[in-house]
Design an enzyme around this catalytic site. Structure first.
Site, PDB file in Angstrom:
ATOM      1  N   LYS A 181      29.389 -22.790  17.366  1.00  0.00           N
ATOM      2  CA  LYS A 181      27.972 -23.165  17.361  1.00  0.00           C
ATOM      3  C   LYS A 181      27.095 -21.932  17.158  1.00  0.00           C
ATOM      4  O   LYS A 181      26.150 -21.935  16.368  1.00  0.00           O
ATOM      5  CB  LYS A 181      27.606 -23.864  18.684  1.00  0.00           C
ATOM      6  CG  LYS A 181      28.220 -25.244  18.827  1.00  0.00           C
ATOM      7  CD  LYS A 181      28.134 -25.784  20.251  1.00  0.00           C
ATOM      8  CE  LYS A 181      28.878 -27.114  20.363  1.00  0.00           C
ATOM      9  NZ  LYS A 181      28.931 -27.627  21.741  1.00  0.00           N
ATOM     10  N   ASP A 196      21.309 -31.341  23.105  1.00  0.00           N
ATOM     11  CA  ASP A 196      22.483 -32.212  23.165  1.00  0.00           C
ATOM     12  C   ASP A 196      22.072 -33.680  23.320  1.00  0.00           C
ATOM     13  O   ASP A 196      22.892 -34.581  23.180  1.00  0.00           O
ATOM     14  CB  ASP A 196      23.379 -31.827  24.364  1.00  0.00           C
ATOM     15  CG  ASP A 196      24.690 -31.180  23.913  1.00  0.00           C
ATOM     16  OD1 ASP A 196      25.029 -31.297  22.711  1.00  0.00           O
ATOM     17  OD2 ASP A 196      25.368 -30.574  24.752  1.00  0.00           O
ATOM     18  N   GLN A 240      27.411 -26.064  27.731  1.00  0.00           N
ATOM     19  CA  GLN A 240      28.677 -26.570  27.203  1.00  0.00           C
ATOM     20  C   GLN A 240      29.441 -27.359  28.269  1.00  0.00           C
ATOM     21  O   GLN A 240      29.646 -26.884  29.381  1.00  0.00           O
ATOM     22  CB  GLN A 240      29.541 -25.391  26.693  1.00  0.00           C
ATOM     23  CG  GLN A 240      30.840 -25.805  26.043  1.00  0.00           C
ATOM     24  CD  GLN A 240      30.644 -26.602  24.746  1.00  0.00           C
ATOM     25  OE1 GLN A 240      29.730 -26.344  23.963  1.00  0.00           O
ATOM     26  NE2 GLN A 240      31.487 -27.594  24.526  1.00  0.00           N
TER      27      GLN A 240
END
Ligand code: NAP
Length: 283
Positions: A51, A118, A95
Site C-alpha cells: 500500500k 478503509d 491494518q
C-alpha cells in the site's frame, strides 16, 4: 472447450491510477495517507508495504507507523486521535487483524469518518446502506469497479455473494444494491449452497476456503469474481477451483484479480477523503 475470459485486476487498476494521476495533477495540494501497523504478522507486513509503495508511486504523501504488538489499546487510540486532529493527514488506515488484546471495533470507531479510507466506521457503513456519499470498503469497491470496467451490466442481474464478512460480503451486497442488482448473500449456514450459487449470473466468492467453489456450483456462462486469497504451501490460491473456467464466461485470477483493485481503491479513497474533508460531501 472455450475457457472463461480472464478479468485482469492489474489492467483495470492501471486505468484507475491513470485517472487518479490526472486528478492529482489538478489539485493544489498532495493528499496524504497514514498507515498504522501493530506487530510483525507477515501478511500484514507485506500488505502494508504494498500500500505504501503504490501510494508513493502515485505521488501521494505516504507514511507507515509501526508499533509493537503489545501496544496498549489506549495508546493506539491516542495516536489515532492525534492523526484525526492533524490537518496534514487525509487518510488513516489501521491494518487488520489487530492483536487479540485490542478491540477492533473501538479502533475502527475512533478513526474520523472523514479520514476512514478503509470505510469501516459505522457512519460510513450507514451511508453505504442509506445511499449517501461516504468512504466505502476498498475490496467491494474494487469488485464493482472491475465488473463495470469490463462492461458487466449489474442492473437487474441475479448476483450471489458468497460470504458475509463486514470487510467484503456485507458491504459488497450494499454496493450491488446501489447498482440495482438483485442480491443474494449466502454463508456457512446456507442450505443447498450449490443450488443457490447456480442461480447467479454474477457470482462473487469471499470465503477464505481454497478452491471451495467447484464447476457444479456455477451457472454456465456466469461471471465469477474470486476474492479469496489463501496461502497454501507457499502458493496463493483463490476460493474458486480452476475448473470453473470451463463453465464460467469470465473469471478473475488469483493473484492478479481483486487484489490489485483493492489497493487501487484505497488510493482512490485517499484522494476522495482529501476532497471530502476540504469541500464536504456533495448534497
Ligand atoms: P471472513 O471474515 O473469514 O468471512 C468468510 C465468510 O465466508 C463468512 O461469512 C463465512 O460464513 C463464509 N464461509 C466460510 N466457510 C464457508 C463455507 N464452507 N461455505 C459457505 N460459507 C462459508 O473472510 P473475509 O475477510 O470476508 O475474506 C474472505 C476471503 O477474501 C479470504 O480469503 C481473504 O483473504 C480474502 N480477501 C481478499 C482481499 C483482496 O484484496 N483480494 C481483501 C479481503 C479479503 P459465516 O459468516 O457463516 O461464518
Amino acid at each position: 472447450m472455450t475457457l472463461a475470459r480472464t478479468l485482469s485486476g492489474h489492467e483495470v487498476a492501471e486505468t484507475v491510477y491513470r485517472e487518479l494521476r490526472e486528478t492529482l495533477s489538478s489539485l493544489p495540494f498532495v493528499p496524504s495517507l497514514r498507515v498504522i501497523r501493530l506487530g510483525e504478522d507477515p501478511a500484514s507486513v507485506s500488505y502494508v508495504r504494498l500500500k505504501d509503495k503504490r501510494a508513493r508511486e502515485l505521488g501521494l504523501l505516504s507514511q507507515v507507523e509501526v508499533f509493537p504488538a503489545d501496544t496498549p489499546e489506549e495508546a493506539l487510540l491516542g495516536r489515532i486521535e492525534a492523526l484525526n486532529q492533524d490537518p496534514e493527514v487525509d487518510g488513516i488506515l489501521v491494518q487488520l487483524p489487530l492483536p487479540a488484546h485490542i478491540r477492533t471495533e473501538r479502533v475502527l470507531e475512533a478513526i474520523s469518518p472523514l479520514k476512514d479510507v478503509d470505510g469501516f466506521h459505522p457512519l460510513n457503513v450507514g451511508k453505504l446502506w442509506s445511499g449517501g456519499e461516504g468512504l466505502f470498503p476498498c475490496t467491494p469497491l474494487g469488485v464493482v469497479h472491475l465488473l463495470k470496467h469490463y462492461g458487466v451490466e449489474l442492473r437487474g442481474k441475479e448476483v450471489v455473494v458468497l460470504g458475509r464478512s463486514n470487510i467484503v460480503g456485507k458491504p459488497l451486497a450494499g454496493l450491488l444494491l446501489r447498482e440495482d442488482a438483485t442480491v443474494t448473500v449466502v454463508h456457512s449456514r446456507t442450505r443447498n449452497l450449490p443450488e443457490v450459487t447456480r442461480r447467479a449470473e454474477v457470482l462473487v466468492v469471499a470465503v477464505g476456503r481454497p478452491h471451495l467453489v467447484r464447476k457444479e456450483w456455477v451457472r454456465p456462462g456466469a461471471i465469477v469474481v474470486d476474492v479469496g486469497v489463501n496461502r497454501v504451501e507457499g502458493k496463493l490460491l483463490g476460493d474458486v477451483h480452476p475448473e470453473v473456467a470451463e463453465v464460467a464466461s469470465a473469471l478473475t485470477p488469483v493473484p492478479g484479480g481483486v487484489g490489485p483493485m483493492t489497493v487501487a481503491m484505497l488510493m482512490a479513497n485517499t484522494v476522495k477523503a482529501a476532497l471530502l474533508r476540504r469541500h464536504g460531501a456533495p448534497r
